[in-house]
Design an enzyme around this catalytic site. Structure first.
Site, PDB file in Angstrom:
ATOM      1  N   ILE A  91      -2.453 -12.248 -12.079  1.00 47.44           N
ATOM      2  CA  ILE A  91      -1.471 -13.208 -12.315  1.00 47.44           C
ATOM      3  C   ILE A  91      -2.348 -14.740 -11.459  1.00 47.44           C
ATOM      4  O   ILE A  91      -2.438 -14.547 -10.455  1.00 47.44           O
ATOM      5  CB  ILE A  91      -0.451 -12.951 -13.375  1.00 47.44           C
ATOM      6  CG1 ILE A  91      -0.450 -11.718 -14.412  1.00 47.44           C
ATOM      7  CG2 ILE A  91       0.687 -14.463 -13.237  1.00 47.44           C
ATOM      8  CD1 ILE A  91      -0.369 -12.333 -15.342  1.00 47.44           C
ATOM      9  N   TYR A 100       0.212   0.254  -3.017  1.00 37.82           N
ATOM     10  CA  TYR A 100       1.288  -0.185  -4.225  1.00 37.82           C
ATOM     11  C   TYR A 100       1.119   0.399  -5.383  1.00 37.82           C
ATOM     12  O   TYR A 100       1.565  -0.328  -6.203  1.00 37.82           O
ATOM     13  CB  TYR A 100       0.466  -1.441  -3.671  1.00 37.82           C
ATOM     14  CG  TYR A 100       0.710  -2.734  -5.097  1.00 37.82           C
ATOM     15  CD1 TYR A 100       2.015  -3.673  -5.189  1.00 37.82           C
ATOM     16  CD2 TYR A 100      -0.017  -2.916  -6.089  1.00 37.82           C
ATOM     17  CE1 TYR A 100       2.175  -4.906  -5.390  1.00 37.82           C
ATOM     18  CE2 TYR A 100       0.493  -4.056  -6.659  1.00 37.82           C
ATOM     19  CZ  TYR A 100       1.543  -4.483  -6.924  1.00 37.82           C
ATOM     20  OH  TYR A 100       2.241  -5.757  -7.713  1.00 37.82           O
TER      21      TYR A 100
END
Length: 233
Positions: A173, A141
């Site tokens: 988030i 990632y």
């Protein structure tokens, strides 16, 4: 500004918030792209395109929808992404390739396919991640998001002066993905954020709005970290 904006990964989370933020403006025709069937569940006024962006046919489908929209292409938001987290020693080739292909490959291929259709003063916004600086257990990632930063800078040079290209690197988030983090781990992560909270998808969407519109007309090739100050420590 009147025209079309393409948002990938629009079915949920940050992508959905971006699509809804843009679709609230009647001047924009939003084309929401995702592989997930939840794409059609949003209340936002947008054209849903359910395709696999790792498949060349999926890219061609999006391009055809843009050409048929009857409005100039103003912007592209490359948000689609997946995770296949594992320690490096345990990561399989399939996990490695899948993340790179979706997170970086799809953004490259779609940007290449749509760049020629984009109007002068158009804009591309790529959703990277603060993980591009490196995250334990997210080798693939982090690598894919670092690639997004490199892609952003290369495209900004290649497409100037007609199209601006910038990236956003969100920190922690409050999405469905974040909610899967064990509670004790999540608490430690939040405690490390100077603003002492997670961000919201809507806060990321507001920065996307800024980078797509003439408000940011002299900014290209940059990465905006939306992370509550986490990169300060």
């Amino acid at each position: 500004m009147n025209g079309t904006i393409v948002v990938t990964g629009a079915a949920r989370g940050i992508g959905r918030a971006i699509a809804e933020r843009l679709a609230a403006n009647p001047s924009f025709t939003v084309i929401g792209v995702d592989l997930a069937p939840e794409l059609g569940l949003t209340e936002a006024e947008m054209t849903p395109v359910q395709v696999d962006l790792t498949d060349p046919e999926g890219i061609e489908t999006v391009k055809s929808v843009v050409e048929d929209a009857g409005a100039p292409l103003l912007g592209l938001v490359n948000n689609a992404g997946i995770t296949r987290d594992a320690r490096l020693i345990n990561m399989t080739d399939d996990e490695f390739r899948a993340v790179l292909d979706v997170n970086l490959g799809a953004a490259f291929r779609l940007s290449t396919a749509l760049a020629g259709l984009m109007t002068d003063n158009g804009a591309i916004v790529n959703i990277a991640s603060r993980a591009y600086l490196g995250n334990f257990g997210q080798f693939n990632y982090s690598m894919s998001k670092g690639g997004i930063v490199g892609l952003t800078r290369a495209l900004a040079l290649s497409l100037a002066p007609h199209v601006r290209v910038n990236a956003i690197a969100p920190g922690l988030i409050g999405t469905e993905m974040a909610m899967t983090i064990p509670e004790d781990v999540l608490e430690r992560m939040v405690a490390a954020i100077p603003l002492d909270r997670m961000g919201t998808p809507e806060e990321v969407a507001n920065v996307v709005w800024f980078l797509l519109t003439p408000l940011s007309s002299y900014i290209t090739g940059h990465v905006v970290v939306v992370g509550g100050g986490r990169s300060l420590s």
